[in-house]
Design a protein around this motif. Structure first.
Motif, PDB file in Angstrom:
ATOM      1  N   ILE A 196      16.199  43.438  -1.674  1.00  0.00           N
ATOM      2  CA  ILE A 196      16.967  44.004  -2.790  1.00  0.00           C
ATOM      3  C   ILE A 196      18.188  43.139  -3.074  1.00  0.00           C
ATOM      4  O   ILE A 196      18.978  42.865  -2.178  1.00  0.00           O
ATOM      5  N   GLU A 197      18.331  42.714  -4.317  1.00  0.00           N
ATOM      6  CA  GLU A 197      19.464  41.880  -4.725  1.00  0.00           C
ATOM      7  C   GLU A 197      20.677  42.748  -5.045  1.00  0.00           C
ATOM      8  O   GLU A 197      21.766  42.530  -4.530  1.00  0.00           O
ATOM      9  N   PHE A 198      20.497  43.727  -5.927  1.00  0.00           N
ATOM     10  CA  PHE A 198      21.591  44.625  -6.302  1.00  0.00           C
ATOM     11  C   PHE A 198      21.082  46.059  -6.381  1.00  0.00           C
ATOM     12  O   PHE A 198      19.931  46.308  -6.740  1.00  0.00           O
ATOM     13  N   ALA A 199      21.968  46.990  -6.051  1.00  0.00           N
ATOM     14  CA  ALA A 199      21.661  48.417  -6.185  1.00  0.00           C
ATOM     15  C   ALA A 199      22.789  49.084  -6.961  1.00  0.00           C
ATOM     16  O   ALA A 199      23.966  48.779  -6.757  1.00  0.00           O
ATOM     17  N   ALA A 200      22.421  49.973  -7.872  1.00  0.00           N
ATOM     18  CA  ALA A 200      23.395  50.754  -8.639  1.00  0.00           C
ATOM     19  C   ALA A 200      23.040  52.230  -8.475  1.00  0.00           C
ATOM     20  O   ALA A 200      21.920  52.644  -8.777  1.00  0.00           O
ATOM     21  N   VAL A 201      23.994  53.000  -7.973  1.00  0.00           N
ATOM     22  CA  VAL A 201      23.756  54.420  -7.718  1.00  0.00           C
ATOM     23  C   VAL A 201      24.381  55.252  -8.833  1.00  0.00           C
ATOM     24  O   VAL A 201      25.555  55.074  -9.167  1.00  0.00           O
ATOM     25  N   ILE A 202      23.591  56.157  -9.418  1.00  0.00           N
ATOM     26  CA  ILE A 202      24.054  56.997 -10.515  1.00  0.00           C
ATOM     27  C   ILE A 202      23.767  58.465 -10.190  1.00  0.00           C
ATOM     28  O   ILE A 202      23.107  58.765  -9.203  1.00  0.00           O
ATOM     29  N   GLY A 203      24.279  59.371 -11.034  1.00  0.00           N
ATOM     30  CA  GLY A 203      24.019  60.791 -10.806  1.00  0.00           C
ATOM     31  C   GLY A 203      25.107  61.700 -11.310  1.00  0.00           C
ATOM     32  O   GLY A 203      25.074  62.912 -11.069  1.00  0.00           O
ATOM     33  N   ASP A 204      26.127  61.137 -12.002  1.00  0.00           N
ATOM     34  CA  ASP A 204      27.223  61.974 -12.486  1.00  0.00           C
ATOM     35  C   ASP A 204      26.689  63.059 -13.423  1.00  0.00           C
ATOM     36  O   ASP A 204      26.010  62.775 -14.415  1.00  0.00           O
ATOM     37  N   GLY A 205      26.984  64.327 -13.091  1.00  0.00           N
ATOM     38  CA  GLY A 205      26.533  65.448 -13.908  1.00  0.00           C
ATOM     39  C   GLY A 205      25.079  65.819 -13.704  1.00  0.00           C
ATOM     40  O   GLY A 205      24.566  66.731 -14.355  1.00  0.00           O
ATOM     41  N   ARG A 206      24.408  65.115 -12.800  1.00  0.00           N
ATOM     42  CA  ARG A 206      22.992  65.367 -12.532  1.00  0.00           C
ATOM     43  C   ARG A 206      22.847  66.199 -11.254  1.00  0.00           C
ATOM     44  O   ARG A 206      23.782  66.397 -10.500  1.00  0.00           O
ATOM     45  N   LYS A 207      21.608  66.629 -10.985  1.00  0.00           N
ATOM     46  CA  LYS A 207      21.361  67.439  -9.801  1.00  0.00           C
ATOM     47  C   LYS A 207      21.279  66.609  -8.529  1.00  0.00           C
ATOM     48  O   LYS A 207      21.529  67.114  -7.440  1.00  0.00           O
ATOM     49  N   TYR A 208      20.905  65.334  -8.673  1.00  0.00           N
ATOM     50  CA  TYR A 208      20.739  64.494  -7.494  1.00  0.00           C
ATOM     51  C   TYR A 208      21.037  63.041  -7.854  1.00  0.00           C
ATOM     52  O   TYR A 208      21.163  62.670  -9.021  1.00  0.00           O
ATOM     53  N   VAL A 209      21.123  62.234  -6.812  1.00  0.00           N
ATOM     54  CA  VAL A 209      21.455  60.816  -6.953  1.00  0.00           C
ATOM     55  C   VAL A 209      20.194  59.980  -7.134  1.00  0.00           C
ATOM     56  O   VAL A 209      19.170  60.232  -6.497  1.00  0.00           O
ATOM     57  N   THR A 210      20.289  58.979  -8.008  1.00  0.00           N
ATOM     58  CA  THR A 210      19.198  58.029  -8.240  1.00  0.00           C
ATOM     59  C   THR A 210      19.725  56.609  -8.033  1.00  0.00           C
ATOM     60  O   THR A 210      20.886  56.325  -8.358  1.00  0.00           O
ATOM     61  N   ALA A 211      18.886  55.727  -7.500  1.00  0.00           N
ATOM     62  CA  ALA A 211      19.274  54.327  -7.294  1.00  0.00           C
ATOM     63  C   ALA A 211      18.457  53.417  -8.203  1.00  0.00           C
ATOM     64  O   ALA A 211      17.230  53.530  -8.259  1.00  0.00           O
ATOM     65  N   LEU A 212      19.146  52.537  -8.927  1.00  0.00           N
ATOM     66  CA  LEU A 212      18.497  51.472  -9.677  1.00  0.00           C
ATOM     67  C   LEU A 212      18.592  50.218  -8.819  1.00  0.00           C
ATOM     68  O   LEU A 212      19.690  49.876  -8.343  1.00  0.00           O
ATOM     69  N   VAL A 213      17.480  49.525  -8.573  1.00  0.00           N
ATOM     70  CA  VAL A 213      17.516  48.341  -7.722  1.00  0.00           C
ATOM     71  C   VAL A 213      16.833  47.164  -8.410  1.00  0.00           C
ATOM     72  O   VAL A 213      15.865  47.338  -9.160  1.00  0.00           O
ATOM     73  N   THR A 214      17.352  45.974  -8.158  1.00  0.00           N
ATOM     74  CA  THR A 214      16.709  44.738  -8.620  1.00  0.00           C
ATOM     75  C   THR A 214      16.234  43.966  -7.391  1.00  0.00           C
ATOM     76  O   THR A 214      16.901  43.975  -6.360  1.00  0.00           O
TER      77      THR A 214
END
Length: 613
Positions: free
Chosen positions: A490-508
């Motif tokens: 994995i080169e980069f990971a971006a963690v999101i989830g503001d206002g959502r029920k759970y956290v999701t990770a975007l990875v390259t």
């Protein structure tokens, strides 16, 4: 005698070490060098040349180039005239270059080559004159001249009383305007004075790694970034250290073998990649080699724990480790440590990291291998250092203690506040933002942090990046991203989830390691898009995220992983020049994929309910 400005600081070093190597760079396949006296002569003639094209005190001069000797020469030449440098990241597209030129009121631009010249020409802001460092394929004219010709012109037209002029520059003179990366809005021009930098240098000279004239610093970060400019240029030049420029981030390994550096500054991403590479090689070795490596790592951890748990007074009076530990360290050094150090050139005695959060496990890994990594914290607005770990008492997992002339306190909401002579003069032409961020002399950093019982600072995340889930839980994404980035795939990971029920990770994906893995699996394609679309590759990356975050709290663990087929770059808008994530751009660019991830009903109601507990 303490210097009044940075030009005087350098002149004192030139007097002490005129014949010592100041700068080294790769030319025609091998490293060449310039002495401190030669460096000073180039600065003087360039200053004369700039004066001949009309540069005068308080004028703003842009520098748009990758790190190289002419960048450093330009920096000091501009300062010696009482003018103000405005650095611009060479990776920025023409519209952002135009913004900085306009916002910084730049009348002259010094650019690296034709590619950077075109960015200046393409923009809406027109400079009065542009100087090109490498004039190959460049059409020169009245408003465009070559750097070498400018310097030659300066040598023929000396400036009267030049030395008297720079000696009279006061500490509070504006020295540079450095624009922020603009992750949350238009970039702001940070005004830094000579005093801002000098106060920072004085405070950390004996607090961090005591620089020596015999040291060699390998510089690979852009000098346009405040961290490398202060810690990787001004500090070494203050001490008489030699600065060796790496060709690029891709050639660091090769350049380390050539110049054999003793010190280095870096952002966490480099250490993450080196860590992943070492772990991969160990895991692919024989069981015996793996056992020896783990033993040596354990011995190194014992040494680190000994220094951290032994009272400082006892260390000062009797700096002797237990004899058994000494014997084990000597053996571990011969069997393991030296072999890894050789990959770094064989002479590395310390590395400094900043510009982001370093995973504590990675930091302890390097410390255990007798490769000290000193983590610090700072911002462009603080010139930049606020806290740093001292060499004698570094605490992994923190950014260290406030440097001697800087005060740090934590606001009621957890925000880190800073006060000291290193705090900027303000934002250029932006009083509203200045008054908002500096209140009663305290700079509001926008970072959430905490001071422990010994006064060490730990940064949690950017205040604006804290995710508030719909379940009411707060999540700091940076530590999770840092852990995921440990994966070699994995080169980069971006963690999101503001206002959502759970956290999701975007990875390259890290293609350097993913392609060999794919070949081992019998997969023939090396296409990024084709690989990322495959079910087995998706499973690999999702399993990596699950493995690396298994010890995180349930509500912090990504329930979904979105594999991004595109490479994230500065030019593409996903990364800042210091390789931080531009989350607004990322979330906008991949909004459809994000919505699809959150719209998937495969996350059970039971799992979501568990997060709220």
């Amino acid at each position: 005698m303490d210097p009044n400005n940075l030009v005087e600081m350098l002149s004192q070093t030139v007097e002490r070490y005129p014949d010592k190597e100041a700068l080294m760079w790769k030319q025609n396949g091998s490293y060449t060098s310039m002495t401190y006296q030669g460096f000073w002569d180039h600065i003087k003639n360039t200053a004369f040349g700039l004066a001949s094209i009309g540069v005068k005190p308080d004028d703003k001069v842009a520098i748009l180039a990758n790190s190289n000797p002419k960048w450093a020469i330009s920096d000091f030449a501009i300062a010696s005239l009482g003018a103000v440098s405005v650095p611009i990241y060479p990776t920025l597209p023409s519209n952002q270059v135009s913004y900085v030129l306009d916002n910084g009121d730049c009348t002259v631009a010094i650019v690296e080559n034709d590619e950077q010249l075109q960015k200046v020409k393409d923009g809406e802001t027109e400079t009065q004159h542009t100087v090109v460092m490498d004039d190959a394929n460049v059409t020169l004219g009245n408003k465009v001249s070559s750097f070498d010709a400018l310097e030659e012109k300066g040598a023929r037209k000396p400036l009267e009383n030049w030395e008297d002029r720079w000696k009279e520059i006061p500490e509070d003179q504006l020295m540079t305007i450095i624009h922020t990366s603009g992750t949350t809005g238009p970039p702001k021009g940070v005004m830094l004075s000579h005093e801002n930098f000098l106060s920072n240098m004085k405070a950390i000279q004996f607090w961090l790694i005591e620089l020596k004239a015999e040291d060699v610093h390998l510089s690979y970060l852009p000098v346009s970034h405040v961290f490398e400019r202060m810690a990787g240029h001004y500090m070494p030049l203050f001490a008489g250290t030699t600065i060796a420029y790496a060709e690029s981030i891709d050639t660091i390994q090769e350049n380390m073998q050539e110049v054999k550096p003793t010190i280095m500054t870096s952002v966490p991403r480099l250490f993450e990649k080196v860590y992943a590479k070492v772990v991969e090689q160990i895991e692919s070795g024989s069981p015996v080699k793996q056992k020896i490596f783990r033993w040596a790592l354990g011995v190194g951890e014992q040494r680190y724990d000994y220094y951290m748990n032994t009272p400082v007074q006892e260390l000062l009076l009797n700096n002797q480790m237990p004899k058994k530990l000494q014997r084990n360290l000597a053996l571990a050094d011969r069997l393991v440590y030296q072999k890894i150090k050789e990959r770094l050139g064989g002479r590395m005695r310390g590395m400094v990291t900043g510009g982001g959060t370093l995973n504590p496990e990675i930091a302890k890994f390097f410390w255990s291998l007798d490769i000290p990594i000193l983590e610090g914290y700072g911002l462009t607005e603080t010139s930049p250092v606020v806290t740093t770990n001292p060499m004698s008492r570094a605490k992994v997992g923190t950014t260290g203690k406030p440097i001697p002339n800087v005060k740090v306190r934590i606001a009621s909401d957890g925000e880190v506040l800073v006060k000291g002579p290193n705090v900027m003069q303000g934002y250029y032409k932006n009083k509203e933002a200045t008054d908002k961020d500096i209140v009663d002399g305290w700079f509001h950093t926008g970072d959430i942090g905490a001071l422990d019982e010994e006064g060490y600072l730990k940064i949690v995340d950017r205040k604006k990046r804290i995710l508030v889930l719909s379940t009411g839980k707060n999540v700091a994404p940076a530590p999770i991203e840092s852990v995921i980035n440990e994966s070699r795939y994995i080169e980069f990971a971006a963690v999101i989830g503001d206002g959502r029920k759970y956290v999701t990770a975007l990875v390259t994906p890290d293609m350097e390691n993913l392609v060999p893995w794919a070949k081992d699996q019998g997969i023939q394609t090396e296409s990024r898009e084709e690989l990322c679309a495959r079910d087995d590759v998706q499973k690999l990356l999702k399993d990596e995220v699950a493995r690396l975050t298994e010890t995180a709290a349930d509500y912090e663990t990504p329930k979904k992983v979105v594999v991004i087929g595109e490479e994230w770059t500065v030019e593409g808008g996903e990364l800042t020049p210091k390789l931080s994530l531009r989350m607004k751009n990322i979330e906008e660019k991949y909004s459809k994929s994000i919505e699809e991830a959150y719209g998937d009903a495969s996350i059970s109601a039971k799992e979501v309910a568990a997060e709220a507990q």
